[in-house]
Structures are given as structure tokens and as C-alpha cells.
Design a protein around this motif. Structure first.
Motif, PDB file in Angstrom:
ATOM      1  N   ILE A  96    -110.415  -6.175 -34.894  1.00  0.00           N
ATOM      2  CA  ILE A  96    -109.090  -5.819 -34.377  1.00  0.00           C
ATOM      3  C   ILE A  96    -109.234  -5.650 -32.875  1.00  0.00           C
ATOM      4  N   CYS A  97    -108.554  -6.489 -32.144  1.00  0.00           N
ATOM      5  CA  CYS A  97    -108.682  -6.482 -30.686  1.00  0.00           C
ATOM      6  C   CYS A  97    -107.360  -6.050 -30.061  1.00  0.00           C
ATOM      7  N   SER A  98    -107.401  -4.960 -29.314  1.00  0.00           N
ATOM      8  CA  SER A  98    -106.218  -4.452 -28.622  1.00  0.00           C
ATOM      9  C   SER A  98    -106.394  -4.675 -27.127  1.00  0.00           C
ATOM     10  N   ILE A  99    -105.491  -5.458 -26.553  1.00  0.00           N
ATOM     11  CA  ILE A  99    -105.577  -5.787 -25.127  1.00  0.00           C
ATOM     12  C   ILE A  99    -104.392  -5.168 -24.392  1.00  0.00           C
ATOM     13  N   SER A 100    -104.714  -4.308 -23.434  1.00  0.00           N
ATOM     14  CA  SER A 100    -103.688  -3.680 -22.598  1.00  0.00           C
ATOM     15  C   SER A 100    -103.653  -4.384 -21.247  1.00  0.00           C
ATOM     16  N   VAL A 101    -102.428  -4.636 -20.759  1.00  0.00           N
ATOM     17  CA  VAL A 101    -102.278  -5.329 -19.476  1.00  0.00           C
ATOM     18  C   VAL A 101    -101.388  -4.515 -18.545  1.00  0.00           C
ATOM     19  N   GLU A 102    -101.603  -4.703 -17.257  1.00  0.00           N
ATOM     20  CA  GLU A 102    -100.781  -4.074 -16.233  1.00  0.00           C
ATOM     21  C   GLU A 102    -100.179  -5.177 -15.357  1.00  0.00           C
TER      22      GLU A 102
ATOM     23  N   ASP B  93     -97.162 -11.871 -28.874  1.00  0.00           N
ATOM     24  CA  ASP B  93     -96.202 -11.252 -27.962  1.00  0.00           C
ATOM     25  C   ASP B  93     -96.817 -10.009 -27.324  1.00  0.00           C
ATOM     26  N   ILE B  94     -96.388  -9.709 -26.119  1.00  0.00           N
ATOM     27  CA  ILE B  94     -96.804  -8.480 -25.446  1.00  0.00           C
ATOM     28  C   ILE B  94     -95.778  -7.395 -25.748  1.00  0.00           C
ATOM     29  N   SER B  95     -96.243  -6.305 -26.309  1.00  0.00           N
ATOM     30  CA  SER B  95     -95.350  -5.193 -26.627  1.00  0.00           C
ATOM     31  C   SER B  95     -95.125  -4.351 -25.372  1.00  0.00           C
ATOM     32  N   ILE B  96     -93.845  -4.260 -24.946  1.00  0.00           N
ATOM     33  CA  ILE B  96     -93.490  -3.518 -23.732  1.00  0.00           C
ATOM     34  C   ILE B  96     -92.376  -2.540 -24.083  1.00  0.00           C
ATOM     35  N   ARG B  97     -92.575  -1.277 -23.750  1.00  0.00           N
ATOM     36  CA  ARG B  97     -91.557  -0.260 -24.029  1.00  0.00           C
ATOM     37  C   ARG B  97     -90.490  -0.290 -22.948  1.00  0.00           C
ATOM     38  N   LEU B  98     -89.269  -0.651 -23.378  1.00  0.00           N
ATOM     39  CA  LEU B  98     -88.149  -0.748 -22.450  1.00  0.00           C
ATOM     40  C   LEU B  98     -88.536  -1.577 -21.231  1.00  0.00           C
ATOM     41  N   LEU B  99     -88.356  -1.014 -20.042  1.00  0.00           N
ATOM     42  CA  LEU B  99     -88.710  -1.713 -18.807  1.00  0.00           C
ATOM     43  C   LEU B  99     -89.929  -1.023 -18.224  1.00  0.00           C
ATOM     44  N   SER B 100     -91.064  -1.735 -18.179  1.00  0.00           N
ATOM     45  CA  SER B 100     -92.315  -1.090 -17.804  1.00  0.00           C
ATOM     46  C   SER B 100     -93.229  -2.069 -17.079  1.00  0.00           C
ATOM     47  N   LYS B 101     -94.281  -1.525 -16.451  1.00  0.00           N
ATOM     48  CA  LYS B 101     -95.308  -2.342 -15.813  1.00  0.00           C
ATOM     49  C   LYS B 101     -96.545  -2.467 -16.693  1.00  0.00           C
ATOM     50  N   ASN B 102     -96.460  -1.951 -17.913  1.00  0.00           N
ATOM     51  CA  ASN B 102     -97.604  -1.982 -18.824  1.00  0.00           C
ATOM     52  C   ASN B 102     -97.194  -2.538 -20.177  1.00  0.00           C
ATOM     53  N   GLY B 103     -98.141  -3.254 -20.815  1.00  0.00           N
ATOM     54  CA  GLY B 103     -97.883  -3.812 -22.131  1.00  0.00           C
ATOM     55  C   GLY B 103     -99.149  -3.855 -22.965  1.00  0.00           C
ATOM     56  N   ASN B 104     -98.976  -4.200 -24.237  1.00  0.00           N
ATOM     57  CA  ASN B 104    -100.120  -4.202 -25.145  1.00  0.00           C
ATOM     58  C   ASN B 104     -99.938  -5.285 -26.206  1.00  0.00           C
ATOM     59  N   SER B 105    -101.056  -5.922 -26.593  1.00  0.00           N
ATOM     60  CA  SER B 105    -101.047  -6.919 -27.663  1.00  0.00           C
ATOM     61  C   SER B 105    -102.221  -6.664 -28.598  1.00  0.00           C
ATOM     62  N   ASP B 106    -101.968  -6.766 -29.902  1.00  0.00           N
ATOM     63  CA  ASP B 106    -103.020  -6.584 -30.908  1.00  0.00           C
ATOM     64  C   ASP B 106    -103.308  -7.923 -31.588  1.00  0.00           C
ATOM     65  N   PHE B 107    -104.611  -8.207 -31.730  1.00  0.00           N
ATOM     66  CA  PHE B 107    -105.061  -9.457 -32.353  1.00  0.00           C
ATOM     67  C   PHE B 107    -105.994  -9.134 -33.516  1.00  0.00           C
ATOM     68  N   TYR B 108    -105.868  -9.907 -34.572  1.00  0.00           N
ATOM     69  CA  TYR B 108    -106.746  -9.762 -35.740  1.00  0.00           C
ATOM     70  C   TYR B 108    -107.539 -11.065 -35.861  1.00  0.00           C
ATOM     71  N   ILE B 109    -108.851 -10.951 -35.590  1.00  0.00           N
ATOM     72  CA  ILE B 109    -109.698 -12.134 -35.470  1.00  0.00           C
ATOM     73  C   ILE B 109    -110.810 -12.095 -36.522  1.00  0.00           C
ATOM     74  N   ASN B 110    -110.986 -13.196 -37.224  1.00  0.00           N
ATOM     75  CA  ASN B 110    -112.100 -13.306 -38.171  1.00  0.00           C
ATOM     76  C   ASN B 110    -113.402 -13.469 -37.399  1.00  0.00           C
ATOM     77  N   GLY B 111    -114.362 -12.554 -37.657  1.00  0.00           N
ATOM     78  CA  GLY B 111    -115.625 -12.568 -36.945  1.00  0.00           C
ATOM     79  C   GLY B 111    -115.735 -11.379 -36.005  1.00  0.00           C
ATOM     80  N   GLU B 112    -116.941 -11.206 -35.440  1.00  0.00           N
ATOM     81  CA  GLU B 112    -117.185 -10.079 -34.546  1.00  0.00           C
ATOM     82  C   GLU B 112    -116.962 -10.522 -33.103  1.00  0.00           C
TER      83      GLU B 112
END
Length: 226
Positions: free
Chosen positions: A56-62, A90-109
Motif C-alpha cells: 500500500i503506497c501513499s503519496i503526498s504531494v505539495e 486521482d489526487i485527493s484534495i480537500r476543497l481548495l488546497s495546496k496539498n493532496g494525496n493518492s493511495d496505490f495498491y501494488i502487487n509486490g514489495e
């Protein structure tokens, strides 16, 4: 020019400027293209489940500016740097913000990731939401104030040696004779005709009627005077 006439002129000028400004703002928002922003910083957090052999890979962006939507394509690699998968979310962004987050589910380490491409910014949907909100505010408050301000009135009559001023504002309605207030009625509700009157020093009776649209008529000794 009397103080009342100057006051009405300033009010009409102000609300005309406000009304024109909001129309220009509406047009600018309506015609503005969807904006794009850049990612200036990103952080990835990995959680590996050995039983499922899944990460489970969580990537936060600014971003460098505000955004409300976006998507991102990421390449994930194992400990040897070998490509495991390339995914788009998709990048999850709360309302209007400079920060977002995306979660990925990847087979393998997963040990490393690389952002391949992305797209983010302020969408047309958000732009139209703001535009609709502004129009509602304008219809409820600004437009009525603009129209009623244009209907405000102040008239000056000269009868023999007297200067008779009649003022019809949003709240204040009164008569002045030679600068002295002789009758008034203060009310926000103007759905009926307002009647004001006074008697001059020589016994002359002055009668004023102010309609709901602030139209003023004046009678002197029951005769219409213009």
C-alpha cells in the motif's frame, strides 16, 4: 448642492461601481480557463503485506498553488530498481488546497517510486460553483441595493422666501425648511405611501407624499407644487 444631494450622489456612485465590479468579476470567472499547478514536493509511505505480497503506497504531494482536482501517474520499483508497475490515480484534495494525496495498491514489495506525469489545478466545476455562489449573493443583496439606491430621491423646492427640502432615503424620510427638520419618518419598510407635512411661519400648509419607489410629490395649501 445640499448635503443630502451629495450623500445620494455618493451612494449611487458607490453601488453603481459595486454592481459593475461584480459583473466584471462574474465575467472574468466565467471566461477564466482551468488553471494548472506544479508539484514542488512529494513524499511516499509504503506498507508491505507479506501474506498478500502487496504494498500500500501513499503519496503526498505539495503544489505551488491552490488546486481542487488532479491525477498522477507513478512508476513503482522493487529493491533492485526493477519496474513493478505503473499506475494512475486521482489526487485527493480537500476543497481548495495546496496539498493532496493518492493511495496505490501494488502487487509486490515496493521500495522506490517515480512520478511519471501528473495534472492538477482548479477545475471548471469549482469555478462554476464559485460563480453560482456569487450570483446568488448578488441577486439577494447587491442587485436589490443597487436598484433601491438608484430610486433614492431628494428634491428642493423654493416657495417665496423658503427653501423646502424633501429627502427620501433607504431609512430616513424627512422635510427640511431652511435647513431645519420639520417632519420625519424613519422606516426600512416602504411598501406604502409615506406622508409628511409641516406648517410654514405664515401659516402655509406643506404636504408631502413619498411613494414606495421614492417618488416625491409636494402640495402647498392642497395645491400641487413643482
Amino acid at each position: 448642492m445640499s448635503f443630502e444631494k451629495v450623500k445620494l450622489f455618493v451612494r449611487k456612485l458607490f453601488w453603481t461601481a459595486v454592481f459593475i465590479a461584480v459583473i466584471i468579476l462574474d465575467l472574468l470567472i466565467f471566461s477564466a480557463p482551468a488553471t494548472n499547478v506544479k508539484i514542488i514536493n512529494d513524499t511516499g509511505v509504503y506498507q508491505y503485506d507479506e501474506t498478500l505480497d502487496r504494498s500500500i503506497c501513499s503519496i503526498s504531494v505539495e503544489f505551488d498553488d491552490y488546486a481542487d482536482m488532479g491525477s498522477i501517474t507513478v512508476a513503482f520499483r522493487d529493491v533492485d530498481g526493477k519496474l513493478i508497475s505503473e499506475e494512475t490515480e486521482d489526487i485527493s484534495i480537500r476543497l481548495l488546497s495546496k496539498n493532496g494525496n493518492s493511495d496505490f495498491y501494488i502487487n509486490g514489495e515496493v521500495k522506490y517510486y517515480e512520478i511519471i506525469s501528473y495534472s492538477a489545478g482548479i477545475s471548471d466545476y469549482f469555478k462554476y460553483e464559485v460563480l453560482i455562489f456569487l450570483i446568488i449573493v448578488e441577486l439577494i443583496f447587491i442587485l436589490p441595493m443597487f436598484i433601491t439606491t438608484l430610486l433614492l430621491s431628494c428634491k428642493i423646492y423654493y416657495y417665496e422666501d423658503w427653501k423646502i427640502l424633501v429627502y427620501a432615503g433607504h431609512y430616513h424620510h424627512y422635510i427640511k425648511v431652511d435647513g431645519v427638520k420639520t417632519d420625519e419618518l424613519n422606516t426600512l419598510s416602504n411598501l406604502r405611501v409615506i406622508y409628511l407635512s409641516c406648517t410654514l411661519d405664515d401659516g402655509t400648509y406643506v404636504d408631502v407624499a413619498i411613494t414606495s419607489s421614492n417618488r416625491i410629490t409636494l402640495k402647498i395649501d392642497n395645491r400641487l407644487y413643482r
